[in-house]
Design an enzyme around this catalytic site. Structure first.
Site, PDB file in Angstrom:
ATOM      1  N   PRO A   1      31.999 -10.693 -64.536  1.00 35.72           N
ATOM      2  CA  PRO A   1      32.715 -11.657 -64.531  1.00 35.72           C
ATOM      3  C   PRO A   1      32.896 -12.418 -62.997  1.00 35.72           C
ATOM      4  CG  PRO A   1      33.913 -10.058 -65.631  1.00 35.72           C
ATOM      5  CD  PRO A   1      32.823  -9.165 -65.013  1.00 35.72           C
ATOM      6  N   ASN A   2      32.558 -13.723 -63.076  1.00 30.93           N
ATOM      7  CA  ASN A   2      32.870 -14.442 -61.913  1.00 30.93           C
ATOM      8  C   ASN A   2      31.603 -14.537 -60.883  1.00 30.93           C
ATOM      9  OD1 ASN A   2      35.386 -15.774 -62.928  1.00 30.93           O
ATOM     10  ND2 ASN A   2      36.263 -14.024 -62.692  1.00 30.93           N
TER      11      ASN A   2
ATOM     12  N   ARG B   1      32.863 -19.506 -54.905  1.00 29.33           N
ATOM     13  CA  ARG B   1      34.075 -18.608 -54.978  1.00 29.33           C
ATOM     14  C   ARG B   1      34.533 -17.938 -53.790  1.00 29.33           C
ATOM     15  NH1 ARG B   1      33.897 -12.702 -58.154  1.00 29.33           N
ATOM     16  NH2 ARG B   1      36.253 -12.330 -57.901  1.00 29.33           N
TER      17      ARG B   1
ATOM     18  N   TYR C   1      33.410 -13.361 -50.129  1.00 25.05           N
ATOM     19  CA  TYR C   1      31.965 -12.878 -50.565  1.00 25.05           C
ATOM     20  C   TYR C   1      30.927 -13.436 -50.170  1.00 25.05           C
ATOM     21  CZ  TYR C   1      35.366 -11.417 -54.370  1.00 25.05           C
ATOM     22  OH  TYR C   1      36.537 -10.651 -55.305  1.00 25.05           O
TER      23      TYR C   1
ATOM     24  N   ASN D   1      27.393  -4.451 -60.601  1.00 20.40           N
ATOM     25  CA  ASN D   1      28.574  -4.728 -59.989  1.00 20.40           C
ATOM     26  C   ASN D   1      29.536  -5.390 -61.051  1.00 20.40           C
ATOM     27  OD1 ASN D   1      30.792  -6.350 -58.596  1.00 20.40           O
ATOM     28  ND2 ASN D   1      29.521  -7.389 -57.361  1.00 20.40           N
TER      29      ASN D   1
ATOM     30  N   ALA E   1      35.845  -7.615 -61.560  1.00 15.96           N
ATOM     31  CA  ALA E   1      37.148  -7.307 -61.814  1.00 15.96           C
ATOM     32  C   ALA E   1      37.276  -5.884 -63.066  1.00 15.96           C
ATOM     33  CB  ALA E   1      38.106  -8.037 -62.171  1.00 15.96           C
TER      34      ALA E   1
ATOM     35  N   GLU F   1      27.301   1.628 -58.516  1.00  9.74           N
ATOM     36  CA  GLU F   1      28.219   0.590 -58.751  1.00  9.74           C
ATOM     37  C   GLU F   1      27.922  -0.360 -57.075  1.00  9.74           C
ATOM     38  OE1 GLU F   1      31.865   1.471 -60.435  1.00  9.74           O
ATOM     39  OE2 GLU F   1      32.810   0.520 -58.580  1.00  9.74           O
TER      40      GLU F   1
ATOM     41  N   HIS G   1      29.818  -3.288 -54.768  1.00  8.59           N
ATOM     42  CA  HIS G   1      30.959  -4.333 -54.501  1.00  8.59           C
ATOM     43  C   HIS G   1      30.315  -5.131 -53.315  1.00  8.59           C
ATOM     44  CE1 HIS G   1      32.875  -3.196 -57.733  1.00  8.59           C
ATOM     45  NE2 HIS G   1      33.173  -1.792 -57.457  1.00  8.59           N
TER      46      HIS G   1
ATOM     47  N   ARG H   1      41.298  -4.484 -49.619  1.00 11.55           N
ATOM     48  CA  ARG H   1      42.011  -5.686 -50.331  1.00 11.55           C
ATOM     49  C   ARG H   1      43.169  -5.194 -51.043  1.00 11.55           C
ATOM     50  NH1 ARG H   1      37.431  -8.579 -53.214  1.00 11.55           N
ATOM     51  NH2 ARG H   1      39.094 -10.299 -53.252  1.00 11.55           N
TER      52      ARG H   1
HETATM   53  C1  DQA Z   1      33.918  -7.497 -56.398  1.00  9.32           C
HETATM   54  C2  DQA Z   1      35.223  -6.982 -56.231  1.00  9.32           C
HETATM   55  C3  DQA Z   1      35.970  -6.878 -57.374  1.00  9.32           C
HETATM   56  O1  DQA Z   1      37.445  -6.439 -56.983  1.00  9.32           O
HETATM   57  C4  DQA Z   1      36.491  -8.523 -57.890  1.00  9.32           C
HETATM   58  O2  DQA Z   1      37.255  -8.598 -58.855  1.00  9.32           O
HETATM   59  C5  DQA Z   1      35.122  -9.178 -58.119  1.00  9.32           C
HETATM   60  C6  DQA Z   1      33.997  -8.835 -57.062  1.00  9.32           C
HETATM   61  C7  DQA Z   1      32.886  -7.557 -55.207  1.00  9.32           C
HETATM   62  O3  DQA Z   1      31.720  -7.671 -55.468  1.00  9.32           O
HETATM   63  O4  DQA Z   1      33.248  -7.413 -54.075  1.00  9.32           O
HETATM   64  O5  DQA Z   1      34.960  -9.996 -58.899  1.00  9.32           O
HETATM   65  O6  DQA Z   1      33.167  -6.733 -57.497  1.00  9.32           O
END
Ligand code: DQA
Length: 164
Positions: free
Chosen positions: A17-18, A25, A30, A82, A85, A106, A108, A115
């Site tokens: 997501p996102n 964003r 990021y 990735n 959230a 995984e 990020h 954070r």
């Molecule tokens: C993330 C970190 C997560 O906490 C966040 O919700 C994301 C992006 C990252 O790539 O740093 O959507 O996965």
């Protein structure tokens, strides 16, 4: 005898997501690169390594789970995910990663440990080979190299690339 290098296998790159909103964003967290730009970097790295990659992004937990199961059916040999959230609370995603039994790393972009407190915990990392965080898009490339190295080490016939 041919020495032609063949691209025999796939690594799936999955973003949750996102992450389709990268570039817009929170660029201070990021970075400024869009997901398309990051995927282009991964594609270039994969081509250099003679590995085939496929990309998937969804804002929906169920769609990601369906895609993981599709990866199993299509014989994907490694996954870089990735989960956004979902990392922090999705037991369904954790079970899906565990179920397909495909080596998974995984990633990020940000350092989740520096954070908000709710980001410190990953419910998915324990069913992955490992977790890379805080290195921006380079984390995906490192994950690619780690999966390739692991596959070579396991010395399976059905490897990620290689010469024929
Ligand atoms: C993330 C970190 C997560 O906490 C966040 O919700 C994301 C992006 C990252 O790539 O740093 O959507 O996965």
């Amino acid at each position: 005898m041919s020495t032609k290098t063949t691209q025999t296998a796939k690594i799936a790159i999955i973003n949750g997501p996102n992450l389709n909103f990268l570039g817009v964003r929170e660029p201070s967290v990021y970075g400024a690169a869009t997901l398309e730009e990051i995927n282009a970097e991964i594609s270039a790295a994969a081509a250099q390594r003679d590995v085939r990659v496929q990309f998937f992004q969804s804002n929906h937990e169920g769609a990601i789970i369906d895609h993981l199961q599709a990866c199993y059916h299509s014989g994907v040999l490694g996954i870089i995910i990735n989960p956004g959230a979902l990392t922090h609370y999705s037991y369904a995603l954790r079970d899906a990663i565990s179920s397909v039994n495909i080596p998974c790393i995984e990633v990020h972009l940000s350092n989740i440990h520096s954070r908000d407190e709710f980001r410190h915990k990953s419910v998915t990392a324990a069913v992955c080979l490992g977790q890379i965080c805080g290195l921006g898009y380079f984390g995906y490339i490192l994950a690619l190299d780690a999966l390739i190295k692991k596959q070579k080490k396991s010395n399976k016939k059905n490897n990620f690339g290689g010469t024929k």
